[in-house]
Design an enzyme around this catalytic site. Structure first.
Site, mmCIF file in Angstrom:
data_model
loop_
_atom_site.group_PDB
_atom_site.id
_atom_site.type_symbol
_atom_site.label_atom_id
_atom_site.label_comp_id
_atom_site.label_asym_id
_atom_site.label_seq_id
_atom_site.Cartn_x
_atom_site.Cartn_y
_atom_site.Cartn_z
ATOM 1 N N GLN A 82 -14.331 2.374 1.543
ATOM 2 C CA GLN A 82 -13.720 1.924 0.280
ATOM 3 C C GLN A 82 -13.496 3.151 -0.580
ATOM 4 O O GLN A 82 -14.432 3.934 -0.821
ATOM 5 C CB GLN A 82 -14.610 0.910 -0.449
ATOM 6 C CG GLN A 82 -13.917 0.361 -1.699
ATOM 7 C CD GLN A 82 -14.685 -0.756 -2.390
ATOM 8 O OE1 GLN A 82 -15.775 -1.137 -1.969
ATOM 9 N NE2 GLN A 82 -14.118 -1.277 -3.462
ATOM 10 N N HIS A 108 -10.342 -5.381 -3.305
ATOM 11 C CA HIS A 108 -9.018 -5.631 -2.728
ATOM 12 C C HIS A 108 -9.139 -6.052 -1.281
ATOM 13 O O HIS A 108 -10.074 -5.671 -0.584
ATOM 14 C CB HIS A 108 -8.113 -4.400 -2.846
ATOM 15 C CG HIS A 108 -8.711 -3.126 -2.329
ATOM 16 N ND1 HIS A 108 -9.632 -2.383 -3.049
ATOM 17 C CD2 HIS A 108 -8.548 -2.469 -1.165
ATOM 18 C CE1 HIS A 108 -9.984 -1.321 -2.355
ATOM 19 N NE2 HIS A 108 -9.350 -1.355 -1.190
ATOM 20 N N ASN A 143 -12.729 -3.294 2.948
ATOM 21 C CA ASN A 143 -13.679 -2.185 3.019
ATOM 22 C C ASN A 143 -14.605 -2.304 1.814
ATOM 23 O O ASN A 143 -14.129 -2.376 0.677
ATOM 24 C CB ASN A 143 -12.935 -0.850 2.990
ATOM 25 C CG ASN A 143 -12.023 -0.663 4.190
ATOM 26 O OD1 ASN A 143 -12.325 -1.134 5.276
ATOM 27 N ND2 ASN A 143 -10.910 0.039 3.993
ATOM 28 N N HIS A 148 -6.923 -5.869 2.229
ATOM 29 C CA HIS A 148 -5.774 -5.304 2.932
ATOM 30 C C HIS A 148 -5.188 -6.389 3.837
ATOM 31 O O HIS A 148 -5.935 -7.037 4.584
ATOM 32 C CB HIS A 148 -6.204 -4.145 3.843
ATOM 33 C CG HIS A 148 -6.785 -2.955 3.153
ATOM 34 N ND1 HIS A 148 -6.077 -1.784 2.954
ATOM 35 C CD2 HIS A 148 -8.024 -2.728 2.641
ATOM 36 C CE1 HIS A 148 -6.852 -0.893 2.348
ATOM 37 N NE2 HIS A 148 -8.047 -1.443 2.150
ATOM 38 N N ASP A 196 0.848 -1.188 0.000
ATOM 39 C CA ASP A 196 0.000 0.000 0.000
ATOM 40 C C ASP A 196 0.889 1.245 0.000
ATOM 41 O O ASP A 196 1.906 1.307 0.684
ATOM 42 C CB ASP A 196 -0.915 -0.010 1.235
ATOM 43 C CG ASP A 196 -2.073 0.953 1.091
ATOM 44 O OD1 ASP A 196 -3.220 0.496 0.978
ATOM 45 O OD2 ASP A 196 -1.838 2.192 1.091
HETATM 46 P P1 5GP Z 1 -9.712 1.359 0.374
HETATM 47 O O1 5GP Z 1 -9.787 2.675 1.105
HETATM 48 O O2 5GP Z 1 -10.446 1.400 -0.952
HETATM 49 O O3 5GP Z 1 -10.129 0.181 1.217
HETATM 50 O O4 5GP Z 1 -8.191 1.094 0.069
HETATM 51 C C1 5GP Z 1 -7.521 1.643 -1.017
HETATM 52 C C2 5GP Z 1 -6.055 1.628 -0.668
HETATM 53 O O5 5GP Z 1 -5.310 1.869 -1.837
HETATM 54 C C3 5GP Z 1 -5.638 2.689 0.366
HETATM 55 O O6 5GP Z 1 -5.089 2.040 1.507
HETATM 56 C C4 5GP Z 1 -4.612 3.527 -0.390
HETATM 57 O O7 5GP Z 1 -3.538 3.951 0.418
HETATM 58 C C5 5GP Z 1 -4.166 2.594 -1.494
HETATM 59 N N1 5GP Z 1 -3.712 3.272 -2.696
HETATM 60 C C6 5GP Z 1 -4.320 4.313 -3.315
HETATM 61 N N2 5GP Z 1 -3.628 4.667 -4.419
HETATM 62 C C7 5GP Z 1 -2.573 3.803 -4.496
HETATM 63 C C8 5GP Z 1 -1.504 3.662 -5.435
HETATM 64 O O8 5GP Z 1 -1.383 4.378 -6.416
HETATM 65 N N3 5GP Z 1 -0.607 2.669 -5.190
HETATM 66 C C9 5GP Z 1 -0.700 1.848 -4.100
HETATM 67 N N4 5GP Z 1 0.240 0.906 -3.952
HETATM 68 N N5 5GP Z 1 -1.702 1.957 -3.203
HETATM 69 C C10 5GP Z 1 -2.621 2.916 -3.399
#
Ligand code: 5GP
Ligand code: ZN
Length: 116
Positions: free
Chosen positions: A96, A102, A89, A104, A34
């Site tokens: 999310q 995805h 999420n 985590h 991440d």
């Molecule tokens: P969500 O909030 O949808 O459950 O998680 C999305 C995750 O993607 C977040 O933890 C965020 O830090 C990660 N993320 C967002 N943009 C990028 C990116 O460009 N590269 C990587 N490796 N992670 C990302």
């Protein structure tokens, strides 16, 4: 729905257009760190196929299983033998922010409960 979505950040990572620190791969899934880690180990495991949420990934059970198996392999590879948290999420209200399913994989510190 097509298997990839051109406007989707994680599809672009799968396609190699956006760089990522990949830690593991399998037939149907990709695992990478991440960009904004919330724990000493924080990896994301995504299906190569574009589906918006883990709930929708349930329509593709082989790929859902593959993602969970890869998440467990990442946890083992990262040495998270004393525990880790697997988080999906699902939906905006659950924080999310990227609508490509995805998992985590979080570990390397004590976790609290309930989650925020
Ligand atoms: P969500 O909030 O949808 O459950 O998680 C999305 C995750 O993607 C977040 O933890 C965020 O830090 C990660 N993320 C967002 N943009 C990028 C990116 O460009 N590269 C990587 N490796 N992670 C990302
Ligand atoms: Zn996508």
């Amino acid at each position: 729905m097509s298997e990839t979505s051109p406007d989707c950040l994680f599809c672009r990572i799968v396609g190699g257009d956006v760089p990522a620190d990949v830690v593991a791969e399998s037939e149907h899934s990709l695992a990478f760190r991440d960009i904004e880690p919330q724990a000493p180990t924080h990896c994301l495991v995504i299906p190569r196929r574009h589906v918006a949420t883990v709930g929708e990934l349930a329509d593709h059970p082989d790929e859902l299983t593959d993602a969970v198996v890869l998440a467990a392999a990442v946890a083992a590879q990262e040495g998270l033998d004393d525990g880790y948290r697997l988080v999906a999420n699902t939906g905006a209200r659950a924080h999310q922010t990227v609508f490509h399913a995805h998992l985590h994989v979080l570990g390397g510190r004590d976790m609290t409960w309930p989650p925020g």
